[in-house]
Design a protein around this motif. Structure first.
Motif, PDB file in Angstrom:
ATOM      1  N   TYR A 246       0.842  -1.200   0.000  1.00 15.05           N
ATOM      2  CA  TYR A 246       0.000   0.000   0.000  1.00 15.05           C
ATOM      3  C   TYR A 246       0.880   1.256   0.000  1.00 15.05           C
ATOM      4  CZ  TYR A 246      -3.028   3.656   1.854  1.00 15.05           C
ATOM      5  OH  TYR A 246      -3.689   4.842   2.036  1.00 15.05           O
ATOM      6  N   LEU A 247       1.966   1.201   0.774  1.00 14.16           N
ATOM      7  CA  LEU A 247       2.855   2.373   0.846  1.00 14.16           C
ATOM      8  C   LEU A 247       3.536   2.636  -0.500  1.00 14.16           C
ATOM      9  CD1 LEU A 247       4.456   1.720   4.339  1.00 14.16           C
ATOM     10  CD2 LEU A 247       2.619   3.338   3.767  1.00 14.16           C
ATOM     11  N   LEU A 248       3.760   1.557  -1.276  1.00 12.76           N
ATOM     12  CA  LEU A 248       4.347   1.773  -2.605  1.00 12.76           C
ATOM     13  C   LEU A 248       3.363   2.513  -3.513  1.00 12.76           C
ATOM     14  CD1 LEU A 248       6.115  -1.668  -3.219  1.00 12.76           C
ATOM     15  CD2 LEU A 248       7.204   0.544  -2.764  1.00 12.76           C
ATOM     16  N   ARG A 249       2.074   2.264  -3.285  1.00 13.72           N
ATOM     17  CA  ARG A 249       1.056   2.961  -4.105  1.00 13.72           C
ATOM     18  C   ARG A 249       0.738   4.338  -3.533  1.00 13.72           C
ATOM     19  NH1 ARG A 249      -1.354  -2.113  -3.452  1.00 13.72           N
ATOM     20  NH2 ARG A 249      -2.948  -1.250  -2.080  1.00 13.72           N
ATOM     21  N   GLN A 250       0.878   4.507  -2.227  1.00 16.30           N
ATOM     22  CA  GLN A 250       0.527   5.776  -1.555  1.00 16.30           C
ATOM     23  C   GLN A 250       1.731   6.248  -0.730  1.00 16.30           C
ATOM     24  OE1 GLN A 250      -2.357   7.319  -1.905  1.00 16.30           O
ATOM     25  NE2 GLN A 250      -3.371   5.698  -3.072  1.00 16.30           N
ATOM     26  N   PRO A 251       2.821   6.674  -1.385  1.00 20.38           N
ATOM     27  CA  PRO A 251       4.030   7.008  -0.624  1.00 20.38           C
ATOM     28  C   PRO A 251       3.809   8.126   0.393  1.00 20.38           C
ATOM     29  CG  PRO A 251       4.321   7.413  -3.001  1.00 20.38           C
ATOM     30  CD  PRO A 251       2.970   6.796  -2.824  1.00 20.38           C
ATOM     31  N   ALA A 252       2.789   8.948   0.195  1.00 21.22           N
ATOM     32  CA  ALA A 252       2.549  10.028   1.156  1.00 21.22           C
ATOM     33  C   ALA A 252       2.205   9.467   2.540  1.00 21.22           C
ATOM     34  CB  ALA A 252       1.428  10.937   0.658  1.00 21.22           C
ATOM     35  N   HIS A 253       1.749   8.209   2.583  1.00 12.42           N
ATOM     36  CA  HIS A 253       1.390   7.619   3.881  1.00 12.42           C
ATOM     37  C   HIS A 253       2.556   6.946   4.589  1.00 12.42           C
ATOM     38  CE1 HIS A 253      -3.199   7.585   2.969  1.00 12.42           C
ATOM     39  NE2 HIS A 253      -2.735   8.764   3.343  1.00 12.42           N
ATOM     40  N   LYS A 254       3.758   7.047   3.980  1.00 18.75           N
ATOM     41  CA  LYS A 254       4.922   6.420   4.638  1.00 18.75           C
ATOM     42  C   LYS A 254       5.177   7.032   6.008  1.00 18.75           C
ATOM     43  CE  LYS A 254       7.486   4.812   0.619  1.00 18.75           C
ATOM     44  NZ  LYS A 254       8.593   5.079  -0.303  1.00 18.75           N
ATOM     45  N   SER A 255       4.827   8.312   6.170  1.00 17.94           N
ATOM     46  CA  SER A 255       5.092   8.952   7.469  1.00 17.94           C
ATOM     47  C   SER A 255       4.252   8.297   8.570  1.00 17.94           C
ATOM     48  CB  SER A 255       4.819  10.452   7.394  1.00 17.94           C
ATOM     49  OG  SER A 255       3.484  10.644   7.025  1.00 17.94           O
ATOM     50  N   LEU A 256       3.046   7.809   8.206  1.00 15.23           N
ATOM     51  CA  LEU A 256       2.220   7.127   9.217  1.00 15.23           C
ATOM     52  C   LEU A 256       2.888   5.819   9.634  1.00 15.23           C
ATOM     53  CD1 LEU A 256      -1.317   7.629   7.599  1.00 15.23           C
ATOM     54  CD2 LEU A 256      -0.260   8.944   9.447  1.00 15.23           C
ATOM     55  N   ALA A 257       3.373   5.088   8.639  1.00 13.03           N
ATOM     56  CA  ALA A 257       4.053   3.821   8.949  1.00 13.03           C
ATOM     57  C   ALA A 257       5.314   4.087   9.775  1.00 13.03           C
ATOM     58  CB  ALA A 257       4.392   3.096   7.663  1.00 13.03           C
ATOM     59  N   TRP A 258       5.976   5.173   9.480  1.00 16.87           N
ATOM     60  CA  TRP A 258       7.192   5.517  10.237  1.00 16.87           C
ATOM     61  C   TRP A 258       6.860   5.735  11.703  1.00 16.87           C
ATOM     62  CZ3 TRP A 258      11.850   4.767  11.065  1.00 16.87           C
ATOM     63  CH2 TRP A 258      12.709   5.669  11.693  1.00 16.87           C
ATOM     64  N   GLN A 259       5.743   6.445  11.970  1.00 20.19           N
ATOM     65  CA  GLN A 259       5.313   6.627  13.376  1.00 20.19           C
ATOM     66  C   GLN A 259       5.094   5.265  14.034  1.00 20.19           C
ATOM     67  OE1 GLN A 259       1.715   9.037  13.492  1.00 20.19           O
ATOM     68  NE2 GLN A 259       2.632  10.544  12.105  1.00 20.19           N
ATOM     69  N   ASP A 260       4.447   4.358  13.296  1.00 22.77           N
ATOM     70  CA  ASP A 260       4.164   3.025  13.859  1.00 22.77           C
ATOM     71  C   ASP A 260       5.467   2.272  14.133  1.00 22.77           C
ATOM     72  OD1 ASP A 260       1.637   3.864  13.323  1.00 22.77           O
ATOM     73  OD2 ASP A 260       1.291   2.495  11.650  1.00 22.77           O
ATOM     74  N   PHE A 261       6.424   2.388  13.213  1.00 21.23           N
ATOM     75  CA  PHE A 261       7.691   1.676  13.405  1.00 21.23           C
ATOM     76  C   PHE A 261       8.481   2.261  14.580  1.00 21.23           C
ATOM     77  CE2 PHE A 261       8.960  -1.655  10.238  1.00 21.23           C
ATOM     78  CZ  PHE A 261       7.666  -1.911   9.800  1.00 21.23           C
ATOM     79  N   LEU A 262       8.354   3.563  14.796  1.00 20.41           N
ATOM     80  CA  LEU A 262       9.030   4.149  15.974  1.00 20.41           C
ATOM     81  C   LEU A 262       8.413   3.613  17.264  1.00 20.41           C
ATOM     82  CD1 LEU A 262       9.628   7.866  14.911  1.00 20.41           C
ATOM     83  CD2 LEU A 262      11.301   6.005  15.107  1.00 20.41           C
ATOM     84  N   SER A 263       7.093   3.424  17.238  1.00 22.32           N
ATOM     85  CA  SER A 263       6.416   2.868  18.410  1.00 22.32           C
ATOM     86  C   SER A 263       6.864   1.418  18.627  1.00 22.32           C
ATOM     87  CB  SER A 263       4.903   2.957  18.174  1.00 22.32           C
ATOM     88  OG  SER A 263       4.207   2.221  19.102  1.00 22.32           O
ATOM     89  N   LEU A 264       7.031   0.693  17.521  1.00 25.01           N
ATOM     90  CA  LEU A 264       7.547  -0.682  17.612  1.00 25.01           C
ATOM     91  C   LEU A 264       8.954  -0.691  18.194  1.00 25.01           C
ATOM     92  CD1 LEU A 264       7.537  -3.728  16.885  1.00 25.01           C
ATOM     93  CD2 LEU A 264       8.336  -3.075  14.607  1.00 25.01           C
ATOM     94  N   LYS A 265       9.792   0.206  17.698  1.00 21.44           N
ATOM     95  CA  LYS A 265      11.192   0.261  18.165  1.00 21.44           C
ATOM     96  C   LYS A 265      11.235   0.540  19.675  1.00 21.44           C
ATOM     97  CE  LYS A 265      15.528   2.855  17.324  1.00 21.44           C
ATOM     98  NZ  LYS A 265      16.208   2.107  18.339  1.00 21.44           N
ATOM     99  N   ALA A 266      10.397   1.479  20.109  1.00 21.53           N
ATOM    100  CA  ALA A 266      10.399   1.814  21.542  1.00 21.53           C
ATOM    101  C   ALA A 266      10.037   0.580  22.364  1.00 21.53           C
ATOM    102  CB  ALA A 266       9.404   2.940  21.795  1.00 21.53           C
TER     103      ALA A 266
END
Ligand code: URA
Length: 271
Positions: A246-266
């Motif tokens: 989905y992110l490949l089709r909607q790259p503008a939403h990568k920032s949302l996934a990035w927030q989620d990955f930061l939460s995962l990292k924490a």
């Protein structure tokens, strides 16, 4: 480059093989006859006179002969009986209760390191995954690798699988029946891989593992918990996020996934 030479026999054979492969990938499992058969009228005698449509060849998948299949309860019993990941892999390879297997080239079980603190679960194998027998090795997989690298991880420190283990024809989403049939297997897979948290990649993984009709846009980024057996209390932390395809089709939403990955990292760093 166009050639003036007439096509040779081997050109024709290659083109016919490519067409046949394409039909199989799209889910065709029967050849069509020259004349239509009205099966509402067909009696055994009438069927005898109609030429039987030849079956298309199907990819050999299981190393041992498939065992007869009895229904969803059987899927659950077979999954539950597995004591190791190798037993589970073999049980899935021999399972004939999900029609997706008939059109797939390979069973796609898992990649990464079992026992890692986090397990990622996607939807279903795509073309490259079906070719190589590994999850997330196509374009979406490359993006997933980059996302993992951004939080200091790679496939040696995570574990990856999918809701279904065979590629749906034409990359469609698995049907409810297909996904529900494979649920006992992915739940057992999680138990045997022993992650301390799950990341659900996309709406399909979230729908079936969280048993919800809420869309991924509303679920993403919010930690939930699931129970892995009917007896268990919900306890395994689960983070739904956007699917890399989905992110490949909607790259503008990568920032949302990035927030989620930061939460995962924490959460991983806090272990
Ligand atoms: N998309 C998925 O959901 N899983 C894969 O393995 C590849 C693409």
């Amino acid at each position: 480059m166009p050639s003036d030479l007439p096509p040779t026999g081997s050109d024709h054979a290659d083109a016919e093989k490519a067409l046949l492969d394409w039909y199989i990938a799209m889910g065709a499992d029967e050849a069509v006859c020259d004349a239509p058969i009205d099966r509402t009228l067909a009696t055994p005698a009438a069927e005898k006179t109609a030429a039987a449509p030849p079956r298309l060849p199907q990819a050999p998948l299981a190393s041992s002969p498939p065992t007869p299949y009895a229904g969803p309860a059987e899927a659950k019993a077979r999954a539950q009986s597995c004591r190791t990941l190798e037993e589970l892999r073999e049980a899935i390879e021999n399972f004939t209760g999900c029609a997706l297997k008939n059109t797939a080239n390979k069973t796609v079980f898992a990649d990464g390191a079992a026992g890692s603190p986090v397990m990622f679960i996607g939807e279903a194998p795509g073309r490259e995954e079906d070719r190589l027998g590994l999850p997330f090795v196509g374009p979406a997989g490359h993006l997933l690798d980059l996302m993992l690298a951004a939080i200091g991880r790679d496939r040696s420190s995570v574990y990856i699988s999918n809701i279904v283990n065979w590629r749906p024809p034409g990359n469609r989403a698995p049907t409810v029946d297909e996904a529900m049939m494979m649920m006992p297997f992915i739940k057992r897979h999680i138990v045997l891989a022993k992650p301390q948290m799950l990341v659900l990649l996309g709406g399909t993984a979230a729908k079936y593992l969280l048993d919800t009709t809420t869309g991924i846009m509303r679920l993403r980024g919010k930690w939930a918990q699931i129970a892995l057996s009917d007896q268990d209390e919900p306890r395994l932390p689960v983070l739904p996020t956007l699917h890399p395809a989905y992110l490949l089709r909607q790259p503008a939403h990568k920032s949302l996934a990035w927030q989620d990955f930061l939460s995962l990292k924490a959460r991983l760093d806090a272990l």
